[in-house]
Design an enzyme around this catalytic site. Structure first.
Site, PDB file in Angstrom:
ATOM      1  CG  HIS A  52      -0.376   0.074   2.530  1.00  0.00           C
ATOM      2  ND1 HIS A  52       0.375  -0.937   3.084  1.00  0.00           N
ATOM      3  CD2 HIS A  52      -0.427   1.055   3.485  1.00  0.00           C
ATOM      4  CE1 HIS A  52       0.754  -0.603   4.310  1.00  0.00           C
ATOM      5  NE2 HIS A  52       0.292   0.609   4.569  1.00  0.00           N
ATOM      6  CG  HIS A  54      -0.079   4.427   4.665  1.00  0.00           C
ATOM      7  ND1 HIS A  54      -0.828   3.684   5.555  1.00  0.00           N
ATOM      8  CD2 HIS A  54      -0.942   5.342   4.135  1.00  0.00           C
ATOM      9  CE1 HIS A  54      -2.068   4.127   5.570  1.00  0.00           C
ATOM     10  NE2 HIS A  54      -2.165   5.123   4.713  1.00  0.00           N
ATOM     11  CG  ASP A  56       4.732   3.313   7.572  1.00  0.00           C
ATOM     12  OD1 ASP A  56       3.859   3.636   6.737  1.00  0.00           O
ATOM     13  OD2 ASP A  56       4.496   2.541   8.523  1.00  0.00           O
ATOM     14  CG  HIS A  57       4.141   0.045   4.563  1.00  0.00           C
ATOM     15  ND1 HIS A  57       4.073  -1.296   4.832  1.00  0.00           N
ATOM     16  CD2 HIS A  57       3.698   0.682   5.672  1.00  0.00           C
ATOM     17  CE1 HIS A  57       3.585  -1.474   6.059  1.00  0.00           C
ATOM     18  NE2 HIS A  57       3.358  -0.280   6.580  1.00  0.00           N
ATOM     19  CG  HIS A 109      -4.269   0.201   6.692  1.00  0.00           C
ATOM     20  ND1 HIS A 109      -4.303   0.765   7.949  1.00  0.00           N
ATOM     21  CD2 HIS A 109      -3.069   0.542   6.151  1.00  0.00           C
ATOM     22  CE1 HIS A 109      -3.179   1.419   8.161  1.00  0.00           C
ATOM     23  NE2 HIS A 109      -2.417   1.308   7.089  1.00  0.00           N
ATOM     24  CG  ASP A 126       0.448  -1.242   7.968  1.00  0.00           C
ATOM     25  OD1 ASP A 126       1.320  -2.097   8.176  1.00  0.00           O
ATOM     26  OD2 ASP A 126       0.676  -0.020   7.974  1.00  0.00           O
ATOM     27  CG  HIS A 164       3.589  -1.491  11.747  1.00  0.00           C
ATOM     28  ND1 HIS A 164       4.370  -0.369  11.934  1.00  0.00           N
ATOM     29  CD2 HIS A 164       2.889  -1.274  10.601  1.00  0.00           C
ATOM     30  CE1 HIS A 164       4.144   0.498  10.956  1.00  0.00           C
ATOM     31  NE2 HIS A 164       3.244  -0.033  10.136  1.00  0.00           N
TER      32      HIS A 164
END
Length: 254
Positions: A52, A54, A56-57, A109, A126, A164
């Protein structure tokens, strides 16, 4: 086959799956630095999989491409994800460097979230966490419930590689929801011991999650009892039960 999570940021994992030669898939590299460190130890990135959009990915993709400009970058259709070389959707198969993964669309998400399932592994970003699930930033409770139901139908021995390290914190909430679940108690004790030793609690197995994760257990009697007490009535259906459970978790403070 060597599966290894590279820690990033405060609690992210960048998953790597390598063959005997070191050629590896890199899943959700939010930061390039851990991948560069692994490369100095012999890892050779062969492709990047993205679940996805985001940051942080996906945040490390640009720097990875500067070092390995021919690296395939594979992920869902989403204009918020730059640098992709291949866009995938439900039912597609990713075949790269000897690995084959089925693509599953799992909105909730985010609306464009996907998972990759193959070789007994599930890279689910996530959406599904150990003892928890992702927040609903874009999707509806019905969408997330359907996505989790789809993942729950995979073989129980599937290893769940989520994005995570949330297991211990998720366990605190799960214990409030289903305090009488012995499988949950065992999982929390195991997770705490692993973290004390500096080890990841992941991957879990889907069987572990089906036995202990309240978001996969909204129909379990004790979970329903907790939700009934919270709502003051019986949830209308599994979607409302899930929605209330997610709202409860969003406001939960251990």
């Amino acid at each position: 086959m060597r599966l290894h999570p590279l820690p990033a940021f405060a609690d992210n994992y960048i998953w790597t799956l390598a063959d005997e030669s070191g050629a590896a898939l890199i899943v959700d590299p939010g930061d390039a630095a851990p991948v560069f460190d692994a490369a100095r130890d012999g890892l050779r990135p062969a492709a990047v999989l993205l679940t996805h959009h985001h940051p942080d990915h996906i945040g490390g993709v640009r720097d990875l491409l500067r070092k390995w400009p021919q690296l395939p970058v594979i992920g869902p259709q989403d204009e918020r994800i730059p640098y992709q070389t291949d866009v995938v959707a439900e039912g597609d198969t990713v075949a790269v460097a000897g690995w084959r993964f089925e693509v599953l669309e799992i909105p909730g998400h985010t609306l464009s979230h996907v998972a990759f399932h193959g070789h007994g592994l599930l890279f689910c970003g996530d959406t599904l966490f150990s003892l928890g699930c992702g927040r609903l930033f874009e999707g509806s409770p019905a969408q997330m419930r359907a996505s989790l139901t789809k993942l729950a139908a995979l073989p129980p021995e599937t290893r769940v590689c989520c994005g995570h390290e949330y297991t211990v914190n998720n366990g605190r909430f799960a214990c409030v929801v289903e305090p009488g679940n012995p499988a949950l108690r065992r999982r929390i004790e195991e997770a705490r011991t692993m973290r004390e030793r500096g080890l990841p609690t992941l991957p879990s197995t889907l069987a572990d999650e089906l036995a202990a994760n309240p978001f996969l257990r909204v129909d379990a009697p004790e979970v329903r009892c907790s939700l009934r007490e919270r709502l003051g009535r019986e949830p209308a259906d599994a979607v409302e039960a899930f929605a209330e459970l997610r709202r409860w978790k969003d406001g939960f403070s251990s």
